[in-house]
Write an enzyme that holds these catalytic residues in place. Structure first.
Site, mmCIF file in Angstrom:
data_model
loop_
_atom_site.group_PDB
_atom_site.id
_atom_site.type_symbol
_atom_site.label_atom_id
_atom_site.label_comp_id
_atom_site.label_asym_id
_atom_site.label_seq_id
_atom_site.Cartn_x
_atom_site.Cartn_y
_atom_site.Cartn_z
ATOM 1 N N CYS A 1 21.513 23.730 24.431
ATOM 2 C CA CYS A 1 22.955 24.092 24.240
ATOM 3 C C CYS A 1 23.539 23.749 25.687
ATOM 4 C CB CYS A 1 23.148 25.502 23.940
ATOM 5 S SG CYS A 1 22.514 25.850 22.461
ATOM 6 N N ARG B 1 21.994 18.002 26.436
ATOM 7 C CA ARG B 1 21.531 19.281 26.300
ATOM 8 C C ARG B 1 21.124 19.938 24.791
ATOM 9 N NH1 ARG B 1 21.298 22.220 31.025
ATOM 10 N NH2 ARG B 1 21.293 24.250 29.851
ATOM 11 N N TRP C 1 21.840 23.265 20.526
ATOM 12 C CA TRP C 1 20.441 22.975 20.035
ATOM 13 C C TRP C 1 20.139 24.197 19.387
ATOM 14 C CZ3 TRP C 1 15.657 24.454 21.129
ATOM 15 C CH2 TRP C 1 14.428 23.530 20.876
ATOM 16 N N ASN D 1 24.666 30.027 25.745
ATOM 17 C CA ASN D 1 23.223 29.161 25.869
ATOM 18 C C ASN D 1 22.378 30.175 26.116
ATOM 19 O OD1 ASN D 1 21.446 27.362 26.676
ATOM 20 N ND2 ASN D 1 22.192 27.068 28.572
ATOM 21 N N GLY D 2 21.082 30.141 25.466
ATOM 22 C CA GLY D 2 20.171 30.938 25.520
ATOM 23 C C GLY D 2 19.648 31.739 24.242
ATOM 24 N N GLU E 1 2.027 9.438 29.454
ATOM 25 C CA GLU E 1 3.383 9.302 29.411
ATOM 26 C C GLU E 1 3.969 8.156 28.499
ATOM 27 O OE1 GLU E 1 5.639 11.124 30.578
ATOM 28 O OE2 GLU E 1 7.475 9.910 31.042
ATOM 29 N N LYS F 1 6.678 8.499 25.738
ATOM 30 C CA LYS F 1 8.234 8.170 25.494
ATOM 31 C C LYS F 1 8.141 7.231 24.195
ATOM 32 C CE LYS F 1 9.095 9.232 28.585
ATOM 33 N NZ LYS F 1 9.651 10.182 29.068
ATOM 34 N N GLU G 1 8.586 10.139 21.825
ATOM 35 C CA GLU G 1 10.056 10.735 21.701
ATOM 36 C C GLU G 1 11.304 10.190 21.163
ATOM 37 O OE1 GLU G 1 10.359 13.508 25.895
ATOM 38 O OE2 GLU G 1 9.962 11.109 25.966
ATOM 39 N N HIS H 1 -15.275 8.817 21.821
ATOM 40 C CA HIS H 1 -15.478 10.179 21.422
ATOM 41 C C HIS H 1 -14.748 10.537 20.393
ATOM 42 C CE1 HIS H 1 -18.439 10.818 24.492
ATOM 43 N NE2 HIS H 1 -17.654 10.270 25.418
ATOM 44 N N LYS I 1 17.110 17.836 26.778
ATOM 45 C CA LYS I 1 16.679 17.443 28.193
ATOM 46 C C LYS I 1 16.096 18.538 29.008
ATOM 47 C CE LYS I 1 16.972 14.157 31.460
ATOM 48 N NZ LYS I 1 15.730 13.749 31.135
HETATM 49 C C1 G6P Z 1 11.932 18.448 28.024
HETATM 50 C C2 G6P Z 1 12.462 17.078 28.074
HETATM 51 C C3 G6P Z 1 11.453 16.219 29.029
HETATM 52 C C4 G6P Z 1 10.728 17.028 30.253
HETATM 53 C C5 G6P Z 1 10.621 18.288 29.989
HETATM 54 C C6 G6P Z 1 10.325 19.368 31.105
HETATM 55 O O1 G6P Z 1 10.818 18.376 27.054
HETATM 56 O O2 G6P Z 1 12.798 16.520 27.076
HETATM 57 O O3 G6P Z 1 11.948 14.927 29.483
HETATM 58 O O4 G6P Z 1 10.023 16.416 30.663
HETATM 59 O O5 G6P Z 1 11.448 19.367 29.063
HETATM 60 O O6 G6P Z 1 11.480 19.370 31.922
HETATM 61 P P1 G6P Z 1 11.841 19.644 33.364
HETATM 62 O O7 G6P Z 1 13.165 19.401 33.509
HETATM 63 O O8 G6P Z 1 11.382 20.913 33.568
HETATM 64 O O9 G6P Z 1 11.048 18.308 33.988
#
Ligand code: G6P
Length: 614
Positions: free
Chosen positions: A2, A27, A75, A101-102, A487, A491, A494, A510, A609
């Site tokens: 949010c 957000r 969100w 937000n929260g 990672e 990506k 996601e 394994h 994010k």
């Molecule tokens: C969310 C974002 C990720 C990020 C993670 C941790 O899942 O989509 O991209 O890596 O949070 O966020 P931070 O801001 O603590 O790195």
């Protein structure tokens, strides 16, 4: 999780709020809404399911006048993402509107209580409970809105960043925060309130970051008035905003993600600026200089992080143990906070976070402090909650990252990990001066090598075109490239919604090997010199089972390229540095696949994010 924006001043509020929401859309983006108080003292609330653009389309022809307003992009946590559950929410009397937000954790019991007192609810949200709780306090205690908010928040368990407008008060917004971020921009006879500074950039340079449990009266013609929910006065600390407009625009790229991928040579250089000294082959990290002793003699360095930041921490653990010979653990903040970890005052906990707002990471910091550990931070967002909650830290200086899938934040975090490992090694004397010099010179050359990688990445799009319709994919790497495999897989899942997993290559036998057939592409990061032969064997194992192989190899590679179906080159480098290079084509590969599948690259479904809720 949010985004909130609010405005009071001499300009029309609506365009400012909409632009602010668009900047905050990363957000959350499942619904959006706005409330405006017009000159006739009417409170107009408009909400729409979907994006901010859907909200804009829905208000055509309606009254959007007013010099004061609040807006929200959501969100969903409580209640499905629909128009009714979207914010702002009105109180039962219709006199006030709230954005939030929260999460209000005790909203069910509060709602039952309010229902007994005659309040009714249109939505399933915790937010509608909060605004009615405030109204109930206001009516029964006969206090003004500021007082009602302050008193009401004493009954609330949970996290909030809220802003409220009230009929009859065209020059005043009441705001408060706990756990969720909030910043106030102070302009000329106008105020801006937002979840982060992006809606404020270009409008004013003067900002105040609101602290937990503070309630603020934002009134035109008056200074900010702040008290804690426990009724203690607080003095606002006005700071200069360190962000410019260019840094939050797309600069000609189709998506923020690609813009941010291409920023990496500069960002890595910025992260090292004033810290890496190739002339003296040394590193200085001003932010943690007073804690170097603790780090050096720590029983354990414990990284706590989530998502991509956890992957960067894992790279850091390999580097610090290898170079500085200090024990390192890497923990998911969400597990750490509940698993009763053994942490002592002899440990140093390092929270790693792009946003500096991740709720689990903040909770892990709190716990580590309770155990008496020194807590440091590696954060991107200056002034964020994590940067303020830690004893000291290192900013990554990646600039605002708008694409939800993290790219430049990762490489900047890994760059910090290199500098930290090299600094600790320098202090501990674990490396010969010659080897340390070699490593520092190599790190200094990495921005150019990232640029080379970008310049030679055009064919990654062709490879992406071949695999855009697969259902699964595996990513394999060893040592420092194991986190890169994780990672790369993250990506892809996601942003393209293709199922992908990362593994240490030797683990393949394994379990994952059972999955290999002609429909299973496997990405191998085959750059580490000391495990090269072993990775070649893994490639062979996939090949003999008809799996397709995409190999990320060094420019000088001879053997792996002969075995792979597709080859992506990165410049030759000392093996431990390959994470900073091998990551780049994997970001680009995921990007192109997502674009070809018609996915929303910058705002993938269900993600946000900044995860400010558990
Ligand atoms: C969310 C974002 C990720 C990020 C993670 C941790 O899942 O989509 O991209 O890596 O949070 O966020 P931070 O801001 O603590 O790195």
């Amino acid at each position: 999780m949010c985004g909130i924006v609010a405005y009071v001043g001499h300009q029309d509020a609506y365009p400012i709020l909409i632009e602010g929401l668009k900047r905050l859309e990363y957000r959350g983006y499942d619904s959006a809404g706005v409330a405006l108080l017009n000159a006739q003292d009417e409170l107009n609330v408009y909400k729409a399911k979907g994006k901010v653009s859907d909200l804009e389309a829905s208000v055509v022809g309606k009254d959007i006048s007013g010099h004061i307003g609040i807006a929200h992009t959501r969100w969903a946590t409580h209640g499905e993402p629909n128009q009714t559950n979207a914010h702002p929410h009105l109180s039962n009397s219709g006199n006030m509107a709230l954005i939030h937000n929260g999460i209000i954790e005790n909203y069910m019991s509060l709602r039952k209580e309010l229902e007994k007192r005659g309040f009714t609810f249109k939505s399933d949200t915790d937010t509608e409970v909060l605004i009615n709780l405030i109204e109930d306090v206001q009516q029964s205690e006969h206090v003004d809105l500021f007082e009602a908010v302050r008193i009401a928040l004493n009954h609330v368990v949970g996290a909030y960043a809220i802003a409220i407008v009230e009929k009859g008060h065209p020059d005043e917004i009441i705001a408060a925060r706990k756990g969720s971020p909030m910043v106030i921009g102070i302009g000329q006879n106008e105020y801006f309130i937002a979840s982060d500074a992006t809606p404020i950039v270009g409008r004013t340079q003067k900002v105040v970051y609101i602290e937990d449990e503070q309630v603020v009266r934002i009134k035109l013609g008056e200074e900010l008035f702040i008290r804690t929910i426990h009724d203690v006065e607080a003095i606002p600390y006005v700071q200069e905003l360190e962000m410019n407009l260019d840094s939050i625009e797309k600069a000609g790229f189709e998506h923020f993600m690609m813009k941010e991928i291409y920023e990496q040579p500069r960002i890595v250089r910025d992260t090292m600026r004033g810290r890496l000294h190739p002339d003296t082959n040394s590193v200085s990290l001003g932010g943690i200089v007073n804690y170097e002793k603790q780090l050096l003699y720590a029983d354990n360095i414990v990284f706590v992080a989530c998502g991509t930041s956890w992957h960067a921490s894992l790279v850091g653990s390999y580097l610090i143990e290898f170079l500085a010979k200090i024990r390192v653990k890497v923990e998911y903040a969400s597990e750490f906070r509940y698993r009763h970890p053994v942490i002592t005052p002899h440990d140093v906990v390092i929270a790693v976070s792009q946003s500096g707002e991740t709720a689990d990471t903040l909770a892990a910091i709190k716990l580590a402090k309770e155990y008496g550990a020194v807590v440091l931070g590696i954060c991107n967002v200056i002034g964020s909650s994590i940067s303020r909650a830690t004893d000291a830290g290192i900013y990554t200086h990646a600039g605002p990252e708008i694409g939800v899938a993290s790219t430049k934040a990762f490489t900047s975090q890994v760059t910090v990990m290199f500098m930290l490992a090299l600094r600790l090694a320098e202090l501990k004397g674990t490396l010969t001066p010659e080897y340390r010099a070699e490593l520092i010179q190599e790190l200094d050359s990495i921005p150019e090598k990232i640029q080379w990688t970008l310049d030679h990445s055009a064919h990654v799009k062709d490879i992406a075109a071949k695999y855009k319709d697969v259902r699964n994919m595996l990513y394999m790497g060893r040592l420092q490239n194991y986190p890169v495999a994780l990672e790369g897989a993250l990506k892809l899942k996601e942003i393209s919604y293709i199922h992908a997993e990362g593994y240490p290559a030797a683990e393949m036998k394994h379990g994952p090997i059972a999955l290999i057939d002609k429909d299973m592409p496997v990405v191998f990061i085959a750059t580490n010199r000391n495990t090269y032969e072993k990775v070649l064997s893994n490639i062979q194992e996939v090949k003999s089972r008809n799996g397709k192989i995409i190999a990320v190899v060094s420019e000088k590679d001879v053997t792996a390229r002969g075995m792979a179906d597709h080859v992506i080159e990165i410049p030759d480098c000392i093996s431990i540095f390959s994470p900073l290079l091998a990551t780049i084509p994997l970001q680009i590969f995921a990007y192109h696949i997502a674009v070809m599948r018609g996915c929303n690259v910058d705002q993938p479904r269900n993600l946000a994010k900044s995860v400010t809720v558990e």
